[in-house]
Each structure stands twice: as C-alpha cells, then as structure tokens.
Scaffold this motif. Structure first.
Motif, PDB file in Angstrom:
ATOM      1  N   SER A  48       1.616  -1.318  -0.292  1.00 16.02           N
ATOM      2  CA  SER A  48       0.417  -0.083  -0.284  1.00 16.02           C
ATOM      3  C   SER A  48       0.619   1.264   0.133  1.00 16.02           C
ATOM      4  O   SER A  48      -0.059   2.455  -0.048  1.00 16.02           O
ATOM      5  CB  SER A  48      -0.744   0.066   1.093  1.00 16.02           C
ATOM      6  OG  SER A  48      -0.537   0.493   2.656  1.00 16.02           O
ATOM      7  N   GLY A  49       1.951   0.914   0.095  1.00  3.93           N
ATOM      8  CA  GLY A  49       3.038   2.315   0.588  1.00  3.93           C
ATOM      9  C   GLY A  49       3.042   2.942   1.239  1.00  3.93           C
ATOM     10  O   GLY A  49       3.878   3.825   2.012  1.00  3.93           O
ATOM     11  N   LEU A  50       2.099   2.603   2.938  1.00  5.20           N
ATOM     12  CA  LEU A  50       2.891   3.349   3.410  1.00  5.20           C
ATOM     13  C   LEU A  50       3.998   3.288   4.781  1.00  5.20           C
ATOM     14  O   LEU A  50       4.122   4.240   5.679  1.00  5.20           O
ATOM     15  CB  LEU A  50       1.147   2.513   4.773  1.00  5.20           C
ATOM     16  CG  LEU A  50       0.040   2.980   4.154  1.00  5.20           C
ATOM     17  CD1 LEU A  50      -0.723   2.364   4.697  1.00  5.20           C
ATOM     18  CD2 LEU A  50      -0.482   4.691   3.727  1.00  5.20           C
ATOM     19  N   THR A  78       0.849   3.903  -5.331  1.00  2.00           N
ATOM     20  CA  THR A  78       1.111   5.059  -5.790  1.00  2.00           C
ATOM     21  C   THR A  78       0.151   6.684  -5.362  1.00  2.00           C
ATOM     22  O   THR A  78       0.923   8.255  -5.242  1.00  2.00           O
ATOM     23  CB  THR A  78       0.459   5.158  -7.445  1.00  2.00           C
ATOM     24  OG1 THR A  78       0.938   4.142  -7.728  1.00  2.00           O
ATOM     25  CG2 THR A  78       0.746   6.516  -8.559  1.00  2.00           C
ATOM     26  N   ALA A  79      -0.987   6.058  -5.074  1.00  2.00           N
ATOM     27  CA  ALA A  79      -1.753   7.142  -4.340  1.00  2.00           C
ATOM     28  C   ALA A  79      -0.908   7.689  -2.708  1.00  2.00           C
ATOM     29  O   ALA A  79      -1.407   9.072  -2.816  1.00  2.00           O
ATOM     30  CB  ALA A  79      -2.962   7.548  -3.638  1.00  2.00           C
ATOM     31  N   ALA A  80      -0.465   7.440  -1.865  1.00  5.27           N
ATOM     32  CA  ALA A  80      -0.192   7.452  -0.648  1.00  5.27           C
ATOM     33  C   ALA A  80       0.986   8.024  -1.054  1.00  5.27           C
ATOM     34  O   ALA A  80       1.605   8.531  -0.105  1.00  5.27           O
ATOM     35  CB  ALA A  80       0.472   6.269   0.027  1.00  5.27           C
ATOM     36  N   LEU A  81       2.061   7.697  -1.819  1.00  5.32           N
ATOM     37  CA  LEU A  81       3.185   8.484  -2.249  1.00  5.32           C
ATOM     38  C   LEU A  81       3.596   9.531  -2.968  1.00  5.32           C
ATOM     39  O   LEU A  81       2.884   9.805  -4.030  1.00  5.32           O
ATOM     40  CB  LEU A  81       4.584   7.226  -2.594  1.00  5.32           C
ATOM     41  CG  LEU A  81       4.246   6.010  -1.978  1.00  5.32           C
ATOM     42  CD1 LEU A  81       4.928   5.134  -3.002  1.00  5.32           C
ATOM     43  CD2 LEU A  81       5.860   6.157  -0.404  1.00  5.32           C
ATOM     44  N   ASP A  82       4.717  10.918  -2.687  1.00 10.09           N
ATOM     45  CA  ASP A  82       4.536  12.126  -3.868  1.00 10.09           C
ATOM     46  C   ASP A  82       5.140  10.901  -5.017  1.00 10.09           C
ATOM     47  O   ASP A  82       6.270  10.316  -5.327  1.00 10.09           O
ATOM     48  CB  ASP A  82       5.880  13.142  -2.974  1.00 10.09           C
ATOM     49  CG  ASP A  82       5.889  13.706  -3.437  1.00 10.09           C
ATOM     50  OD1 ASP A  82       5.840  14.544  -4.786  1.00 10.09           O
ATOM     51  OD2 ASP A  82       6.396  15.052  -2.848  1.00 10.09           O
ATOM     52  N   ALA A  83       4.529  11.529  -5.716  1.00  9.02           N
ATOM     53  CA  ALA A  83       5.572  11.258  -7.597  1.00  9.02           C
ATOM     54  C   ALA A  83       6.422  12.024  -7.974  1.00  9.02           C
ATOM     55  O   ALA A  83       7.221  11.289  -8.331  1.00  9.02           O
ATOM     56  CB  ALA A  83       4.144  11.751  -8.792  1.00  9.02           C
ATOM     57  N   ARG A  84       6.332  12.946  -7.083  1.00  2.00           N
ATOM     58  CA  ARG A  84       7.994  13.294  -7.180  1.00  2.00           C
ATOM     59  C   ARG A  84       8.963  12.895  -7.074  1.00  2.00           C
ATOM     60  O   ARG A  84      10.519  13.063  -7.229  1.00  2.00           O
ATOM     61  CB  ARG A  84       7.953  14.945  -7.412  1.00  2.00           C
ATOM     62  CG  ARG A  84       7.026  15.623  -7.689  1.00  2.00           C
ATOM     63  CD  ARG A  84       7.041  16.930  -7.015  1.00  2.00           C
ATOM     64  NE  ARG A  84       6.505  17.143  -5.844  1.00  2.00           N
ATOM     65  CZ  ARG A  84       6.169  18.183  -4.921  1.00  2.00           C
ATOM     66  NH1 ARG A  84       6.346  18.905  -5.099  1.00  2.00           N
ATOM     67  NH2 ARG A  84       5.455  17.689  -3.650  1.00  2.00           N
TER      68      ARG A  84
END
Length: 196
Positions: A48-50, A78-84
């Motif tokens: 989940s990226g948490l 993808t929703a949980a993390l900064d795309a940059r």
C-alpha cells in the motif's frame, strides 16, 4: 508464487487481525533505516506504500523505487506517495531488481512468500544493487525457536517463512554483515550492510 489478492481498502484491517504487532514492526523497520541517511531507496513488495511513506519521511532527501506484483496495491502506493520522489514498477520478487545503485533497500512482510532458495537468491541480488556501505532492512515473519511464539497464521503455501538463523546465514553468504535489530515472537527486523 502467485499474485496475491490483497485489497488495499482492507489491508490494514487484515494486518491488524493477522499480525497484531504490525504497527510496531513497521516502526522498528523505519527506526532501523535511521542509522545512516539514505538517498536512493528500493522497497521490495511495497504494498500500500504506507511503510515506504514513513521511510521517505525519515529520509527527506531520498527518492524511492518500489516494486510489487499486485496492481491494486501499486495503485494504492501511487496514491500514498509523492510522485516527485517515487517510481513504482509491477514486478515480482523473483524478477530482476531495478538497477540502482541503492544505499537502502527495505522490505516488510513480503520476503516470507519466497521459499528458502528464493530468499537466498533474492539476498544475493539485493547485495548486487547496494552501494558499499548500503543497508538492507528486512522486516518479516520468521519461524521462531519456540512453537508457542507462532502468532501469525500461515498457510504453508503462499506463506513460507524461514528461521532467523537460516536468513542470517543466507544474508552472510550474499556478502552482507548482519544484525538483528529487533525480534518479537515470530517477527524480526534484520539489518544487513554491504561492506565491500
């Protein structure tokens, strides 16, 4: 190993039921990464990226590459993390790893899905993408010495944890210096460092 039918919407609830010490395991993984600043991070089985988000919070100058076999979990990450600061790939743990180099590799509750030979192979490949002085922080299920310390349900098919001693041996064979950062019942956090 097949793709898991994890549902990002119920993942934390499931972890709370099946792995009572999940939040503490996550905290211990993040704490173990703080020993040295990281700039390039690889997360194996990002889910989940948490957890990855907490690692990035602890290493504010770092960028992260994450891999997971489950498309739904990758979407949640993808929703949980900064795309940059993050790049995510759909990939299994048995597949070639992103090239790196990385000064920090992390994995939480993913490697126990590999059998012994799969773990040993993965640890060699992790060593291959680490920088000298880079660290691999593994937080996962282990087969405890005392049968009464088994807390987390496993099915023996998708879940094939190994003993702590076996994993330390495979990590050493991969050329990594290891230490147990934390252990409680059937959970452990191992920190391994590439010295040359």
């Amino acid at each position: 190993m097949t793709e898991f039918a994890w549902d990002p919407d119920t993942y934390l609830q499931l972890m709370a039921q099946e792995v009572p010490d999940y939040p503490h395991l996550q905290d211990q993984l993040v704490a173990a990464t703080r020993a040295k600043p990281a700039h390039a991070v690889l997360d194996l089985g990002i889910g989940s990226g948490l957890t990855a988000a907490q690692v990035l919070e602890a290493h504010r100058d770092a960028t992260l590459v994450g891999v997971d076999a489950n498309a739904d979990m990758l979407a949640a990450a993808t929703a949980a993390l900064d795309a940059r600061r993050s790049t995510l790939y759909r990939s299994r743990l048995q597949d070639p790893l992103p090239e790196g180099p990385f000064d920090l590799v992390t994995s939480m509750l993913a490697v126990h899905h590999l059998d012994g030979a799969g773990k040993a192979d993965l640890f060699c490949r992790v060593a291959g993408v680490l920088t000298v002085g880079g660290r691999f922080v593994l937080a996962d299920l282990v087969v405890p010495e005392k049968p009464g310390d088994v807390v987390t349900p496993i099915d023996g098919i998708e879940d094939v944890p190994s003993s702590l001693a076996e994993q330390l041996s495979w990590l050493t064979d991969a050329g990594l210096s290891t230490e147990v950062a934390w252990q409680h019942r059937d959970l452990a956090v191992i920190t391994s460092t590439k010295s040359n």
